[in-house]
Motif scaffolding. Sequence first.
Motif, PDB file in Angstrom:
ATOM      1  N   GLY A 133      41.221  50.183  41.739  1.00  0.00           N
ATOM      2  CA  GLY A 133      41.450  48.829  41.248  1.00  0.00           C
ATOM      3  C   GLY A 133      40.157  48.045  41.079  1.00  0.00           C
ATOM      4  N   THR A 134      40.311  46.779  40.682  1.00  0.00           N
ATOM      5  CA  THR A 134      39.168  45.889  40.467  1.00  0.00           C
ATOM      6  C   THR A 134      38.719  45.285  41.787  1.00  0.00           C
ATOM      7  OG1 THR A 134      40.031  45.334  38.282  1.00  0.00           O
ATOM      8  CG2 THR A 134      38.350  43.886  39.195  1.00  0.00           C
ATOM      9  N   VAL A 135      37.424  45.417  42.074  1.00  0.00           N
ATOM     10  CA  VAL A 135      36.879  44.889  43.323  1.00  0.00           C
ATOM     11  C   VAL A 135      35.859  43.800  43.022  1.00  0.00           C
ATOM     12  CG1 VAL A 135      35.757  45.449  45.516  1.00  0.00           C
ATOM     13  CG2 VAL A 135      37.097  47.188  44.332  1.00  0.00           C
ATOM     14  N   LEU A 136      36.006  42.652  43.689  1.00  0.00           N
ATOM     15  CA  LEU A 136      34.998  41.607  43.635  1.00  0.00           C
ATOM     16  C   LEU A 136      34.103  41.762  44.855  1.00  0.00           C
ATOM     17  CD1 LEU A 136      33.751  38.968  42.552  1.00  0.00           C
ATOM     18  CD2 LEU A 136      35.454  37.724  43.904  1.00  0.00           C
TER      19      LEU A 136
ATOM     20  N   GLY B 244      36.232  50.500  50.562  1.00  0.00           N
ATOM     21  CA  GLY B 244      37.330  51.330  50.081  1.00  0.00           C
ATOM     22  C   GLY B 244      38.673  51.038  50.706  1.00  0.00           C
ATOM     23  N   ARG B 245      38.716  50.143  51.692  1.00  0.00           N
ATOM     24  CA  ARG B 245      40.003  49.792  52.305  1.00  0.00           C
ATOM     25  C   ARG B 245      40.798  48.831  51.429  1.00  0.00           C
ATOM     26  NH1 ARG B 245      40.363  53.720  53.458  1.00  0.00           N
ATOM     27  NH2 ARG B 245      38.214  54.188  52.948  1.00  0.00           N
ATOM     28  N   THR B 246      40.143  48.204  50.457  1.00  0.00           N
ATOM     29  CA  THR B 246      40.852  47.287  49.558  1.00  0.00           C
ATOM     30  C   THR B 246      40.789  47.813  48.130  1.00  0.00           C
ATOM     31  OG1 THR B 246      41.076  44.967  48.879  1.00  0.00           O
ATOM     32  CG2 THR B 246      38.834  45.829  49.094  1.00  0.00           C
ATOM     33  N   ALA B 247      41.595  47.227  47.252  1.00  0.00           N
ATOM     34  CA  ALA B 247      41.646  47.610  45.826  1.00  0.00           C
ATOM     35  C   ALA B 247      41.938  49.089  45.657  1.00  0.00           C
ATOM     36  CB  ALA B 247      40.335  47.239  45.133  1.00  0.00           C
ATOM     37  N   ARG B 248      42.962  49.566  46.362  1.00  0.00           N
ATOM     38  CA  ARG B 248      43.325  50.980  46.292  1.00  0.00           C
ATOM     39  C   ARG B 248      44.409  51.206  45.245  1.00  0.00           C
ATOM     40  NH1 ARG B 248      41.470  53.772  50.813  1.00  0.00           N
ATOM     41  NH2 ARG B 248      43.167  55.277  50.807  1.00  0.00           N
TER      42      ARG B 248
ATOM     43  N   GLY C 262      44.647  51.122  41.912  1.00  0.00           N
ATOM     44  CA  GLY C 262      44.890  50.187  40.825  1.00  0.00           C
ATOM     45  C   GLY C 262      45.036  48.732  41.209  1.00  0.00           C
ATOM     46  N   GLN C 263      45.051  48.400  42.496  1.00  0.00           N
ATOM     47  CA  GLN C 263      45.207  47.012  42.913  1.00  0.00           C
ATOM     48  C   GLN C 263      43.853  46.303  42.943  1.00  0.00           C
ATOM     49  OE1 GLN C 263      47.266  47.472  46.677  1.00  0.00           O
ATOM     50  NE2 GLN C 263      49.251  47.331  45.673  1.00  0.00           N
ATOM     51  N   ALA C 264      43.888  44.973  43.033  1.00  0.00           N
ATOM     52  CA  ALA C 264      42.655  44.175  43.089  1.00  0.00           C
ATOM     53  C   ALA C 264      42.336  43.813  44.540  1.00  0.00           C
ATOM     54  CB  ALA C 264      42.809  42.916  42.249  1.00  0.00           C
ATOM     55  N   GLY C 265      41.066  43.550  44.808  1.00  0.00           N
ATOM     56  CA  GLY C 265      40.664  43.172  46.159  1.00  0.00           C
ATOM     57  C   GLY C 265      39.278  42.567  46.175  1.00  0.00           C
ATOM     58  N   THR C 266      38.923  41.971  47.316  1.00  0.00           N
ATOM     59  CA  THR C 266      37.620  41.325  47.486  1.00  0.00           C
ATOM     60  C   THR C 266      36.931  41.853  48.728  1.00  0.00           C
ATOM     61  OG1 THR C 266      38.383  39.284  46.419  1.00  0.00           O
ATOM     62  CG2 THR C 266      36.432  39.116  47.807  1.00  0.00           C
TER      63      THR C 266
END
Length: 447
Positions: free
Chosen positions: A208-211, A323-327, A329-333
């Motif tokens: 996914g998209t990561v900020l 890598g714990r976020t935006a897994r 296809g999801q978005a995360g920061t």
Amino acid sequence: MNEKIAPELQNYWEKLEYTIPSAIQNKVYEPMKAGRDVVGISPTGTGKTVAYTLPALEQIEPKAGVQLIILTPSQELAVQVASVVKEWSSQLGLEVQTIIGGANKVRQIDRLKKKPEIIVGTTGRILEIAETKKLKLHQVKTVILDEADQLLQQDQLKTVRQLMSKIPGERQMGFFSATSNELMEDLSKWFNVDPEWIDVTDEDESKGTVLHAYIETPTRKRVEIIRRLTRMEGFKALVFVNNVANLTLAFEKLQYEGISVAVLHAEKYKTERQHALQQFRDGKVDLLLTTDVASRGLDIRGLPYVIQYDLPMNKESYIHRSGRTARMGQAGTVLTLVNDRERREFKKIIQLLEITITPLYLYGGELVKERPEVEETPGHEARTKEKSKVKKVKIKAKKETHKSSEPTNSSAASQDNRGEQSAVPNKKKKHRKKPNKNKGARKPKKD
């Protein structure tokens, strides 16, 4: 890949509503099913567990002893991997057992009576039980190292090699991770293998998209920043702290402020760690403070934020933490807290990763990209009002005092002056003689 897997696994794939396999799942399936040694490098959250599980399961013969061993660097990751493997292996009637440190060894040995075909666990405990002769390894066909770059570091490499010495030389090995290190380049020396390298880091599109962002703040204010972040709507974060002492201190301060928070680190008992992780997954706590023990492999679905309370030690640590976020296809920061000195060091790490970093500011209960004209601090508005109120009271009191002290006429003023002069006696200055210079100096002797 999904057209070639066993019908039972194909049906379960469709039941889970999986669509197109990820790049790593597609690329490793055929070489692994053919029994070849493989190194699989793929970004976090791209389905590596399923990638090596499906081809490995299809080589197993039911009721023929332990044939597949999956090694992980932590207890939490072993439990998670075992959960995924159990889902798929149950479709083929295969038994999975988890063997990890921190659990009751006698019970683990007793459960081996169920004759599992698959063992998932930590290297040290599996080796310990194997040395008691209660765990038979002569039928093992495949060994998978999950988070291989960590398992092959010097502190664990020796244990892995000891375990491999108890397994037949004619066996397949798989090495999977999001990053590699120099030790992985010497696999032929350590394990007598010549693996096929499959690195899909650049071509994988499932992440996914990561900020990637940072907030510049003094170290002493980091707990307060986190407290304010928890006031944001839908906020939930995994917070990485480099050492247990700072983690415990931050936990106590946040708990005192009434924040729902749990801790996860290596010094906690296994049951406490599992409970903390489950509370976080179930949404019962908003914050999970952890060390790098939780940076590898753990899948926490829908996690919107990863906060780095302390800078990561290196670029590999940053990759695994983020890598714990935006897994899938999801978005995360990924939000890093830095002071002025750390900001320069942080940018060096980011440059190595070739990613864009964004400065953020916490203002008005939101994260904003533009620096506010007046930086908001906790209680800023309330303190401003209070200061203004106190200032007004002081000015009013000063005016009243000045007004009451003004004379009504000149005679009154002269009387007041005379009274003042008589009330306050003149103080005479005391004239003290200066001490003689060179006091104590020897007098010249007379002839």
